[in-house]
Design an enzyme around this catalytic site. Sequence first.
Site, mmCIF file in Angstrom:
data_model
loop_
_atom_site.group_PDB
_atom_site.id
_atom_site.type_symbol
_atom_site.label_atom_id
_atom_site.label_comp_id
_atom_site.label_asym_id
_atom_site.label_seq_id
_atom_site.Cartn_x
_atom_site.Cartn_y
_atom_site.Cartn_z
ATOM 1 C CB THR A 176 37.277 44.923 33.764
ATOM 2 O OG1 THR A 176 38.593 44.588 34.212
ATOM 3 C CG2 THR A 176 36.728 43.761 32.946
ATOM 4 C CG PHE A 178 32.141 43.517 33.561
ATOM 5 C CD1 PHE A 178 32.176 42.165 33.883
ATOM 6 C CD2 PHE A 178 33.047 44.367 34.180
ATOM 7 C CE1 PHE A 178 33.092 41.671 34.790
ATOM 8 C CE2 PHE A 178 33.971 43.879 35.089
ATOM 9 C CZ PHE A 178 33.997 42.519 35.402
#
Length: 273
Positions: A176, A178
Amino acid sequence: MPESPRRIAFQGEPGAYGEEALRALHGADVDAVPCLTFRAVFEAVAEGRVHGGVVPVESSLGGPVAETVDLLLEHDVPASGELSLRIRHCLLAPPGLALDDVQQALSHPQALAQCAGYLRRRGITPLPEANTAIAARKVAEERPPHTAAIASRMSADLYGLAVLEEGVEDSPDNFTRFIALGPAPERTWTRRKTALAFTVENGPGALFRVMSAFSSRGLNVARLESRPQRRAWEYVWCLDVDGALEDPRVREAVAAAQAACVTLRVLGSYGVV
């Protein structure tokens, strides 16, 4: 008197992957401030109640986090850093619950989707929860029968849960992305990136003219996506280009792109881990 630690906001509960990304970006000594929603993170940064924030912007398996992208467009809060976090899900349970006795698992819907094959093979029923760390806390505090949580190892340590299995995600390529909001984290970066949002006239070649401003200068456009505007069938385009705005080529390309756009806004020019 010692200086107070910097307060950095994230969405979720303590132990969430957002907190893990926050500490990877800002260091272990900051004060992690949990917020109920992504909007609450943006508002806390915009209103100066925290020194910065960290939010997910894209999953390697699930694609862009649309809400984060829309909030970046809505708020005048700059993106100031980026980290790709390897997401390694664990099956967590209260001490004493054996793996073979687990019949259902609580977690965020995206985490459940990333572990769908594992859960199917194990015959475990997925149960959606608002956040992975909330799922872990609920399992630890309420101890529903035959129920585990899918969350991080940090959550296991925080809530006193046993790790029944680690790495239960179906794909090892589970990351992911960020981004940091507000002032840039004080750290070393591996490369630089500039993020833009722009609109163009709805006509032949309009998007091509914007893209050629970068390609003609040998710059790589790393990401391009569209988000709907408030008016039907009109869109704002979000673009990431490799390179810092301080680089003359990037600065010239942005100026050339702006000439081909109706509107253009720099969302941030920042370092990437």
